[in-house]
Design a protein around this motif. Structure first.
Motif, PDB file in Angstrom:
ATOM      1  N   GLY A 151       0.687  -1.028  -0.105  1.00  0.00           N
ATOM      2  CA  GLY A 151      -0.260   0.079  -0.091  1.00  0.00           C
ATOM      3  C   GLY A 151       0.670   1.331  -0.006  1.00  0.00           C
ATOM      4  N   VAL A 152       1.859   1.208   0.641  1.00  0.00           N
ATOM      5  CA  VAL A 152       2.819   2.264   0.661  1.00  0.00           C
ATOM      6  C   VAL A 152       3.490   2.601  -0.682  1.00  0.00           C
ATOM      7  CG1 VAL A 152       4.836   3.274   2.061  1.00  0.00           C
ATOM      8  CG2 VAL A 152       3.133   2.349   3.450  1.00  0.00           C
ATOM      9  N   ILE A 153       4.234   1.494  -1.067  1.00  0.00           N
ATOM     10  CA  ILE A 153       5.179   1.860  -2.204  1.00  0.00           C
ATOM     11  C   ILE A 153       4.305   2.096  -3.421  1.00  0.00           C
ATOM     12  CG2 ILE A 153       7.102   0.717  -0.907  1.00  0.00           C
ATOM     13  CD1 ILE A 153       5.335  -1.178  -4.116  1.00  0.00           C
ATOM     14  N   PHE A 154       3.186   1.887  -3.642  1.00  0.00           N
ATOM     15  CA  PHE A 154       2.361   2.124  -4.737  1.00  0.00           C
ATOM     16  C   PHE A 154       2.090   3.569  -4.705  1.00  0.00           C
ATOM     17  CE2 PHE A 154       0.586  -2.698  -5.341  1.00  0.00           C
ATOM     18  CZ  PHE A 154       1.858  -2.956  -5.691  1.00  0.00           C
ATOM     19  N   THR A 155       1.968   4.324  -3.800  1.00  0.00           N
ATOM     20  CA  THR A 155       1.327   5.513  -3.598  1.00  0.00           C
ATOM     21  C   THR A 155       2.519   6.687  -3.134  1.00  0.00           C
ATOM     22  OG1 THR A 155       0.816   5.131  -1.365  1.00  0.00           O
ATOM     23  CG2 THR A 155      -1.015   4.933  -3.161  1.00  0.00           C
ATOM     24  N   LEU A 156       3.309   6.457  -1.855  1.00  0.00           N
ATOM     25  CA  LEU A 156       3.753   7.517  -1.316  1.00  0.00           C
ATOM     26  C   LEU A 156       5.248   8.049  -2.161  1.00  0.00           C
ATOM     27  CD1 LEU A 156       3.496   6.963   2.615  1.00  0.00           C
ATOM     28  CD2 LEU A 156       2.285   8.695   1.136  1.00  0.00           C
ATOM     29  N   PRO A 157       5.804   6.935  -2.915  1.00  0.00           N
ATOM     30  CA  PRO A 157       6.792   7.671  -3.649  1.00  0.00           C
ATOM     31  C   PRO A 157       6.468   8.415  -4.795  1.00  0.00           C
ATOM     32  CG  PRO A 157       7.032   5.146  -3.488  1.00  0.00           C
ATOM     33  CD  PRO A 157       5.877   5.581  -2.828  1.00  0.00           C
ATOM     34  N   ALA A 158       5.005   8.605  -4.995  1.00  0.00           N
ATOM     35  CA  ALA A 158       4.881   9.486  -5.968  1.00  0.00           C
ATOM     36  C   ALA A 158       4.758  10.922  -5.551  1.00  0.00           C
ATOM     37  CB  ALA A 158       2.973   9.374  -6.220  1.00  0.00           C
ATOM     38  N   LEU A 159       5.167  11.194  -4.306  1.00  0.00           N
ATOM     39  CA  LEU A 159       5.517  12.527  -3.473  1.00  0.00           C
ATOM     40  C   LEU A 159       6.934  12.890  -4.006  1.00  0.00           C
ATOM     41  CD1 LEU A 159       3.442  12.224  -0.199  1.00  0.00           C
ATOM     42  CD2 LEU A 159       2.519  13.072  -2.092  1.00  0.00           C
ATOM     43  N   ILE A 160       7.667  11.885  -3.991  1.00  0.00           N
ATOM     44  CA  ILE A 160       9.141  12.135  -4.550  1.00  0.00           C
ATOM     45  C   ILE A 160       8.993  12.472  -5.791  1.00  0.00           C
ATOM     46  CG2 ILE A 160      11.237  11.060  -4.705  1.00  0.00           C
ATOM     47  CD1 ILE A 160      10.726  11.469  -1.857  1.00  0.00           C
ATOM     48  N   LEU A 161       8.203  11.673  -6.800  1.00  0.00           N
ATOM     49  CA  LEU A 161       8.218  12.135  -8.117  1.00  0.00           C
ATOM     50  C   LEU A 161       7.636  13.671  -8.420  1.00  0.00           C
ATOM     51  CD1 LEU A 161       6.939   8.573  -9.481  1.00  0.00           C
ATOM     52  CD2 LEU A 161       9.267   9.652  -8.921  1.00  0.00           C
ATOM     53  N   LEU A 162       6.618  13.886  -7.608  1.00  0.00           N
ATOM     54  CA  LEU A 162       6.204  15.206  -7.702  1.00  0.00           C
ATOM     55  C   LEU A 162       7.124  16.394  -7.135  1.00  0.00           C
ATOM     56  CD1 LEU A 162       2.312  14.537  -6.559  1.00  0.00           C
ATOM     57  CD2 LEU A 162       3.278  15.349  -8.827  1.00  0.00           C
ATOM     58  N   LYS A 163       7.953  16.000  -6.443  1.00  0.00           N
ATOM     59  CA  LYS A 163       9.283  16.990  -5.889  1.00  0.00           C
ATOM     60  C   LYS A 163       8.505  17.678  -4.736  1.00  0.00           C
ATOM     61  CE  LYS A 163      12.073  15.993  -9.043  1.00  0.00           C
ATOM     62  NZ  LYS A 163      12.629  16.845 -10.038  1.00  0.00           N
ATOM     63  N   TYR A 164       7.305  16.992  -4.269  1.00  0.00           N
ATOM     64  CA  TYR A 164       6.502  17.613  -2.963  1.00  0.00           C
ATOM     65  C   TYR A 164       7.315  17.120  -1.899  1.00  0.00           C
ATOM     66  CZ  TYR A 164       2.606  18.968   0.092  1.00  0.00           C
ATOM     67  OH  TYR A 164       1.722  19.242   1.014  1.00  0.00           O
ATOM     68  N   TRP A 165       7.972  15.972  -1.745  1.00  0.00           N
ATOM     69  CA  TRP A 165       8.811  15.641  -0.712  1.00  0.00           C
ATOM     70  C   TRP A 165      10.110  15.255  -1.239  1.00  0.00           C
ATOM     71  CZ3 TRP A 165       6.109  10.702   2.362  1.00  0.00           C
ATOM     72  CH2 TRP A 165       4.975  11.240   3.065  1.00  0.00           C
ATOM     73  N   LEU A 166      11.283  15.843  -0.736  1.00  0.00           N
ATOM     74  CA  LEU A 166      12.734  15.488  -1.002  1.00  0.00           C
ATOM     75  C   LEU A 166      13.266  13.976  -0.634  1.00  0.00           C
ATOM     76  CD1 LEU A 166      14.110  18.981  -0.736  1.00  0.00           C
ATOM     77  CD2 LEU A 166      13.028  18.027  -2.884  1.00  0.00           C
ATOM     78  N   ASP A 167      12.589  13.542   0.294  1.00  0.00           N
ATOM     79  CA  ASP A 167      12.945  12.156   0.905  1.00  0.00           C
ATOM     80  C   ASP A 167      11.589  11.618   1.641  1.00  0.00           C
ATOM     81  OD1 ASP A 167      14.098   9.973   1.947  1.00  0.00           O
ATOM     82  OD2 ASP A 167      15.950  11.120   2.193  1.00  0.00           O
ATOM     83  N   PHE A 168      11.753  10.596   2.346  1.00  0.00           N
ATOM     84  CA  PHE A 168      10.457  10.262   3.004  1.00  0.00           C
ATOM     85  C   PHE A 168      10.573  10.557   4.500  1.00  0.00           C
ATOM     86  CE2 PHE A 168      11.134   7.477  -0.623  1.00  0.00           C
ATOM     87  CZ  PHE A 168       9.824   7.332  -1.215  1.00  0.00           C
ATOM     88  N   PRO A 169       9.984  11.393   5.062  1.00  0.00           N
ATOM     89  CA  PRO A 169       9.930  11.866   6.251  1.00  0.00           C
ATOM     90  C   PRO A 169       9.276  10.872   7.185  1.00  0.00           C
ATOM     91  CG  PRO A 169       8.282  13.022   5.162  1.00  0.00           C
ATOM     92  CD  PRO A 169       8.903  12.226   4.119  1.00  0.00           C
ATOM     93  N   PHE A 170       9.960  10.704   8.370  1.00  0.00           N
ATOM     94  CA  PHE A 170       9.596   9.309   9.205  1.00  0.00           C
ATOM     95  C   PHE A 170       8.431   9.555   9.855  1.00  0.00           C
ATOM     96  CE2 PHE A 170       9.087   7.335  13.384  1.00  0.00           C
ATOM     97  CZ  PHE A 170       9.433   6.013  13.070  1.00  0.00           C
ATOM     98  N   MET A 171       7.903  10.713  10.417  1.00  0.00           N
ATOM     99  CA  MET A 171       6.480  10.852  11.035  1.00  0.00           C
ATOM    100  C   MET A 171       5.370  10.843  10.085  1.00  0.00           C
ATOM    101  SD  MET A 171       7.169  10.700  14.369  1.00  0.00           S
ATOM    102  CE  MET A 171       5.224  11.310  14.718  1.00  0.00           C
ATOM    103  N   GLU A 172       5.401  11.653   9.240  1.00  0.00           N
ATOM    104  CA  GLU A 172       4.425  11.497   8.044  1.00  0.00           C
ATOM    105  C   GLU A 172       4.156  10.139   7.443  1.00  0.00           C
ATOM    106  OE1 GLU A 172       6.598  13.653   8.592  1.00  0.00           O
ATOM    107  OE2 GLU A 172       6.355  15.767   7.898  1.00  0.00           O
ATOM    108  N   THR A 173       5.187   9.403   6.934  1.00  0.00           N
ATOM    109  CA  THR A 173       5.186   8.214   6.249  1.00  0.00           C
ATOM    110  C   THR A 173       4.550   7.115   7.269  1.00  0.00           C
ATOM    111  OG1 THR A 173       7.058   8.748   4.844  1.00  0.00           O
ATOM    112  CG2 THR A 173       6.486   6.439   5.150  1.00  0.00           C
ATOM    113  N   ALA A 174       5.247   7.015   8.542  1.00  0.00           N
ATOM    114  CA  ALA A 174       4.929   6.182   9.502  1.00  0.00           C
ATOM    115  C   ALA A 174       3.098   6.398   9.750  1.00  0.00           C
ATOM    116  CB  ALA A 174       5.600   6.169  10.720  1.00  0.00           C
ATOM    117  N   ALA A 175       2.725   7.630   9.930  1.00  0.00           N
ATOM    118  CA  ALA A 175       1.522   7.940  10.330  1.00  0.00           C
ATOM    119  C   ALA A 175       0.747   7.428   9.258  1.00  0.00           C
ATOM    120  CB  ALA A 175       1.359   9.272  10.665  1.00  0.00           C
ATOM    121  N   ILE A 176       0.718   7.762   8.059  1.00  0.00           N
ATOM    122  CA  ILE A 176      -0.085   7.378   6.877  1.00  0.00           C
ATOM    123  C   ILE A 176      -0.396   5.828   7.052  1.00  0.00           C
ATOM    124  CG2 ILE A 176      -0.418   7.208   4.552  1.00  0.00           C
ATOM    125  CD1 ILE A 176       1.002  10.313   4.487  1.00  0.00           C
ATOM    126  N   ALA A 177       1.000   5.176   7.042  1.00  0.00           N
ATOM    127  CA  ALA A 177       0.800   3.648   6.624  1.00  0.00           C
ATOM    128  C   ALA A 177       0.309   2.970   7.921  1.00  0.00           C
ATOM    129  CB  ALA A 177       2.346   3.361   6.745  1.00  0.00           C
TER     130      ALA A 177
END
Length: 681
Positions: free
Chosen positions: A90-116
């Motif tokens: 569920g995570v890898i199908f979606t959240l890497p899109a935020l990297i591709l959008l340049k909205y995130w520059l990396d995967f922040p721990f708190m935000e990524t963990a909370a969504i997952a």
């Protein structure tokens, strides 16, 4: 209400220890490890495979070291461990899109963990009221759940499967090290032929994990994935190049030639056929499951009423779910932290809309996450019962979710912002749609896996509510490690054409195909430049496939054409489809040989085929686990030295030799897999 009679391996009267300290610790650790392994596999090829069986085998091997252990304890461990694998999907199908959008520059721990975490727990809660309808009272097979149950039963008689997994895992790890690390073997081979203005490209990824994926999903699904690849590469790309002007083609391919030019056409144009096919496939799944879904909810509520009337005294241990009132409170309670996460991650300053529109959009996201999350979790759970967790339509329903969310947010915010004229605001709005889609994708991914685990639990005699507790444990474990793992992989390989630094090797990049599609769909809606023509053609292709499947269904054919399997092949690079197809062919050939041999000897052919399938399944699980884990381990030196050539020992310029060696080694793995499957007991 009449239940289907299944005699569990452990009687309901025998309440063996299940949630023990060692089971919780082992389940937590395995969930984290398998989440990482599947994150790598999913980012590389766009597919994940159920981890229930390898988790069950590893659990049996470890728990045998203790004085006391039992089959229900092993089942609890695999329940938690497989939750990590599903959450990774569920995570890898979606959240890497935020990297591709340049909205995130990396995967922040708190935000990524909370969504997952919140999305995964939603998935666990959503499937609790569906267990009785989809598992106890339906005819759904839940193939991976049944296979896991059989492996657990076999584990009580000996641990031969552990040796198979270890051998395959070590061999796959050595091969992957030699490919990606030492550069002795090539990772892929390919070529192309030009006819007029068109290019016909074909290649094969030399990945034993993909070979194993093909073996596990079987010939039918493997053929459909390969057929999807042919639709794109044998027809889509050449036709597009034939009808387009030289200027249009040149603008896309630039200086690229041959196979690289075909890949550029696929990446920027033809892959949107897959978007259309996935959207139509997801909608078709919802239509097909409308009645079963309603019936399932009704029967679940009726079961709760029966429980209340009877006081629970006559309810067997094997039918005790988490109380529905706790489930309801949990779902409602999660709305608050989900609201906070959306508020924290979606930046109002970048959107530049009124506070009313902003809070309206956030509220819509929360409500839509709960409503669509339950609907799509039900779809994913039902599809898992039909074709297994590895093939459930998470990609399809997530793409449909992202598209629907994007259109709704465009309606809410579009009156205040001209997104087509301001790409920064369009990117922020697209990111908001991706975040909502991520929450729903995590829920849907967990739903399919949970029901597989509950099916295995039904066969071995587990207590459902204890499994549901351990599913939450597995979700928490995976959520805590997924951000560091994604960050490590991103910094080591790059994702979907985005690299954290200059000079990285694009051939080693993780393609993240689903996340790339999510980014393209969401951004395209707000920028008003989505490839609607390609999406519509892909949708029409999906309609034709659905009609074909319905005809085959009415004829009672064993070969079926589930549209989502073809859609996966359309948006994957063709070289990834080839080893999957070969793995499916090996599974089919091995089954045919074993069945013929059993008939000639007067043995039971079904039993012989099941034993062969189990051996091949264990070996394939080892191949996937070994390659995936070494991929993660290699990410460490690659990130430290900021180069994927950090361990290279083969001199550059010997591509012909590495291709020859790689292809030869891959053929050896094919022969080995076949021989393991057909080997006499």
């Amino acid at each position: 209400m009449s239940d289907k009679k299944i005699t569990p391996f452990i009687s309901p009267e025998d309440d063996l220890p299940q949630i023990t300290f060692k089971a919780v610790v082992l389940g937590f650790i395995l969930s984290a490890i398998l989440a990482g392994a599947n994150a790598y596999l999913g980012l590389k090829v766009g597919m994940t495979v159920s981890a229930s069986i390898p988790a069950a085998v590893i659990s049996m091997a470890v728990l045998k070291l203790f004085k006391e252990s039992n089959i229900l304890e092993n089942n609890i461990v695999q329940t938690a461990a497989s939750a990590g694998e599903s959450l990774a999907a569920g995570v890898i199908f979606t959240l890497p899109a935020l990297i591709l959008l340049k909205y995130w520059l990396d995967f922040p721990f708190m935000e990524t963990a909370a969504i997952a975490m919140f999305g995964g727990i939603l998935g666990v809660l959503f499937t609790i009221p569906l267990r009785r309808a989809l598992i106890v009272e339906s005819d759904l097979q839940f193939p991976e759940g049944v296979a896991t149950g059989e492996v657990l039963k076999a584990g009580t008689e000996g641990g031969a499967g552990v040796k198979t997994i270890i051998q395959a895992g070590l061999a796959a790890a050595a091969f992957k090290l030699s490919q990606t690390g030492l550069k002795i073997f090539a990772s892929s081979v390919g070529g192309s032929v030009k006819a007029g203005k068109s290019i016909f490209g074909m290649g094969a990824d030399l990945s034993v994990a993909l070979l194993a994926v093909g073996y596990i999903v079987g010939l039918n699904i493997a053929v459909l994935i390969f057929a999807g690849g042919l639709i794109s590469w044998l027809f889509g790309i050449p036709i597009y190049m034939a009808v387009s002007s030289p200027e249009e083609i040149s603008a896309i391919v630039g200086a690229a030639e041959g196979y690289d030019a075909a890949l550029a056409i696929w990446s920027q144009k033809i892959r949107y056929l897959g978007v259309g096919a996935m959207v139509v496939g997801g909608v078709w799944a919802l239509i097909s499951l409308a009645k079963p879904l309603v019936d399932g909810v009704k029967s679940s509520m009726a079961a709760v009423k029966e429980l209340k009337r009877g006081g629970g005294g006559n309810i067997p241990r094997t039918e005790m779910d988490t109380p529905i009132n706790i489930v309801g409170m949990g779902i409602i309670g999660l709305a608050i932290p989900i609201f906070i996460v959306f508020m924290y991650v979606i930046d109002i300053e970048h959107l530049a809309v009124s506070s009313g529109a902003y809070w309206g959009a956030i509220t819509f996201g929360v409500v839509f996450s709960l409503f669509a999350g339950f609907l799509f979790s039900s779809v994913a759970g039902y599809m898992a019962g039909l074709v297994g967790s590895s093939n459930n339509p998470i990609s399809g329903v997530t793409i449909a979710t992202v598209l629907a969310t994007s259109l709704c947010l465009l309606a809410i915010l579009g009156s205040q912002v001209d997104f087509a004229a301001d790409m920064e605001k369009a990117t922020t709005a697209a990111a908001a749609a991706i975040i909502v889609g991520a929450m729903i994708a995590c829920a849907a991914a967990l739903a399919g896996d949970n029901l597989q685990d509950l099916k295995a639990g039904q066969l071995v005699g587990a207590t459902p509510y204890k499994q549901q507790i351990m599913q939450v444990v597995g979700v928490v474990a995976a959520a805590l490690v997924i951000a560091p793992i994604l960050s490590l992989l991103f910094n080591a390989y790059g994702l979907g054409g985005v690299f954290p630094r200059e000079g990285m090797n694009p051939e080693e990049m993780l393609t993240a195909p689903q996340a790339t599609l999510m980014q393209s769909v969401a951004e395209g809606v707000f920028a008003r430049n989505l490839e609607w023509s390609m999406i519509i053609i892909g949708g029409l292709i999906a309609v034709a496939i659905i009609i074909m499947d319905e005809i085959l269904k009415r004829k009672g054919s064993e070969f079926r054409t589930p549209v989502l399997a073809v859609a996966v092949g359309i948006y994957l690079p063709v070289e990834l489809s080839v080893p999957i197809f070969l793995g499916g062919m090996i599974a089919w050939g091995a089954a045919k040989v074993v069945r013929s041999r059993a008939v000639a000897k007067g043995d039971n052919p079904e039993e012989a085929e099941t034993n062969a399938e189990r051996k091949g399944l264990l070996f394939s699980s080892g191949l996937i686990t070994g390659e995936a884990l070494i991929g993660i381990i290699l990410a460490i030196p690659f990130a430290l030295f900021e180069s994927t050539d950090a361990l290279r020992i083969m001199p550059e310029g010997l591509g012909w030799l590495t291709s020859l060696l790689g292809a030869g080694a891959a053929v050896c793995f094919m022969i080995w897999l076949y021989k393991v499957a057909v080997k006499k007991d």
